[in-house]
Design a protein around this motif. Structure first.
Motif, PDB file in Angstrom:
ATOM      1  N   ILE A  48       0.869  -1.174   0.000  1.00  0.00           N
ATOM      2  CA  ILE A  48       0.000   0.000   0.000  1.00  0.00           C
ATOM      3  C   ILE A  48       0.908   1.226   0.000  1.00  0.00           C
ATOM      4  O   ILE A  48       1.703   1.419   0.923  1.00  0.00           O
ATOM      5  CB  ILE A  48      -0.927   0.006   1.224  1.00  0.00           C
ATOM      6  N   VAL A  49       0.811   2.043  -1.050  1.00  0.00           N
ATOM      7  CA  VAL A  49       1.712   3.181  -1.230  1.00  0.00           C
ATOM      8  C   VAL A  49       0.929   4.481  -1.083  1.00  0.00           C
ATOM      9  O   VAL A  49      -0.094   4.686  -1.751  1.00  0.00           O
ATOM     10  CB  VAL A  49       2.386   3.139  -2.618  1.00  0.00           C
ATOM     11  N   ASP A  50       1.414   5.380  -0.216  1.00  0.00           N
ATOM     12  CA  ASP A  50       0.820   6.703  -0.091  1.00  0.00           C
ATOM     13  C   ASP A  50       1.295   7.568  -1.253  1.00  0.00           C
ATOM     14  O   ASP A  50       2.502   7.738  -1.465  1.00  0.00           O
ATOM     15  CB  ASP A  50       1.227   7.343   1.243  1.00  0.00           C
ATOM     16  N   GLU A  51       0.362   8.122  -2.012  1.00  0.00           N
ATOM     17  CA  GLU A  51       0.698   8.854  -3.231  1.00  0.00           C
ATOM     18  C   GLU A  51       1.568  10.071  -2.956  1.00  0.00           C
ATOM     19  O   GLU A  51       2.512  10.358  -3.711  1.00  0.00           O
ATOM     20  CB  GLU A  51      -0.604   9.299  -3.934  1.00  0.00           C
ATOM     21  N   TYR A  52       1.291  10.794  -1.881  1.00  0.00           N
ATOM     22  CA  TYR A  52       2.013  12.047  -1.634  1.00  0.00           C
ATOM     23  C   TYR A  52       3.407  11.807  -1.048  1.00  0.00           C
ATOM     24  O   TYR A  52       4.405  12.322  -1.558  1.00  0.00           O
ATOM     25  CB  TYR A  52       1.208  12.933  -0.678  1.00  0.00           C
ATOM     26  N   SER A  53       3.496  11.026   0.009  1.00  0.00           N
ATOM     27  CA  SER A  53       4.779  10.858   0.708  1.00  0.00           C
ATOM     28  C   SER A  53       5.636   9.742   0.131  1.00  0.00           C
ATOM     29  O   SER A  53       6.828   9.673   0.420  1.00  0.00           O
ATOM     30  CB  SER A  53       4.524  10.570   2.191  1.00  0.00           C
ATOM     31  N   ALA A  54       5.044   8.842  -0.658  1.00  0.00           N
ATOM     32  CA  ALA A  54       5.722   7.650  -1.187  1.00  0.00           C
ATOM     33  C   ALA A  54       6.055   6.658  -0.082  1.00  0.00           C
ATOM     34  O   ALA A  54       6.905   5.785  -0.261  1.00  0.00           O
ATOM     35  CB  ALA A  54       6.986   8.023  -1.954  1.00  0.00           C
ATOM     36  N   PHE A  55       5.383   6.775   1.057  1.00  0.00           N
ATOM     37  CA  PHE A  55       5.567   5.824   2.158  1.00  0.00           C
ATOM     38  C   PHE A  55       4.913   4.499   1.782  1.00  0.00           C
ATOM     39  O   PHE A  55       3.775   4.466   1.328  1.00  0.00           O
ATOM     40  CB  PHE A  55       4.937   6.379   3.435  1.00  0.00           C
ATOM     41  N   ILE A  56       5.651   3.398   1.970  1.00  0.00           N
ATOM     42  CA  ILE A  56       5.156   2.069   1.610  1.00  0.00           C
ATOM     43  C   ILE A  56       4.823   1.280   2.862  1.00  0.00           C
ATOM     44  O   ILE A  56       5.625   1.219   3.802  1.00  0.00           O
ATOM     45  CB  ILE A  56       6.190   1.288   0.777  1.00  0.00           C
TER      46      ILE A  56
END
Length: 265
Positions: A19-27
């Motif tokens: 699951i990837v956060d679009e803004y922060s690129a946190f996976i």
């Protein structure tokens, strides 16, 4: 997105849910025994992100796989007011960030396993370690790590060590130990957890996975340096024993030939 199946890990997992956060690129990654477990982990992740960041998840993008379109998950999205975006069939590029994350993760898994000389059965631990480290690594997108972008807090990087690094986990003094017993157990680093400040370790003697906070590391030695060296010593001893046995049999044969010659005389 989900990737797999892979060879079964030590805990029986065969799939990776990323699951990837679009803004922060946190996976965020979860490891599954079957794809049917995905909806529960997705709801858990969304709830956790909203609580930790105090921001609402607005859109979830995924492919048309049935595990992402269950009645339970759709009802959860409606309750939260979350918009869903589904990619067109045979058009994985529409969900490119999640797709690309798997290439990054798998490259990292191969690298960490090879560097530590650990068996492939530890791929799950290697993936978890790599994602944890990558989330705390500087990227150019925002001039800081994904973790800092997401949480607005600088990550603690002083506890990062190489995957498979040799270490000694200190034994709790409350355990019944004699005055001559060791005060630490030899282990190797498997990774970290998001829920505690301790380390996830593999006990090299019992082969059990455990969590410890007080650990002393030797970053210059890895799992392979200890295990493979031990195996090489065992192989050398077996080879020497075989040569000794062969020489012994040869000596017996020579003595027998001399006895036969004396008998003939």
């Amino acid at each position: 997105d989900i990737s797999g199946p892979y060879s079964q890990s030590l805990s029986g997992k065969r799939y990776i849910l990323a699951i990837v956060d679009e803004y922060s690129a946190f996976i965020t990654v979860y490891f599954l025994k079957s794809k049917s477990e995905a909806p529960d982990y997705i709801m858990q992740c969304i709830t956790s992100l909203e609580t930790q960041t105090r921001q609402q998840v607005c859109v979830v993008r995924s492919d048309n796989a049935k595990e992402f379109m269950t009645k339970k998950l759709i009802a959860f999205y409606k309750e939260k007011g979350i918009k869903t975006e589904l990619t067109a069939p045979y058009c994985s590029k529409s969900n490119g960030r999640a797709e690309r994350s798997f290439r990054t993760i798998l490259d990292g898994v191969r690298t960490t396993l090879i560097a530590a000389q650990m068996p492939k059965s530890y791929w799950c631990e290697a993936a978890n370690y790599f994602v944890y480290t990558r989330n705390r690594t500087y990227i150019n997108r925002h001039g800081q790590s994904p973790s800092e972008t997401l949480t607005a807090r600088k990550p603690e990087v002083d506890k990062l060590h190489p995957f498979g690094a040799l270490c000694w986990a200190h034994i709790d003094p409350s355990q019944a130990l004699s005055k001559l017993d060791g005060r630490a157990e030899r282990c190797t680093l498997l990774g970290y957890t998001e829920t505690s400040k301790g380390f996830r370790l593999l006990n090299l003697k019992s082969k059990k996975v455990m969590f410890r906070k007080h650990v002393t590391f030797d970053d210059n030695k890895t799992y392979g340096d200890i295990i493979l060296k031990k195996d090489n010593i065992s192989d050398s001893l077996e080879r020497l024993q075989g040569e000794w046995t062969k020489d012994k049999e040869s000596s017996k044969s020579s003595v027998s030939d001399i006895d036969d010659g004396l008998s003939d005389t």
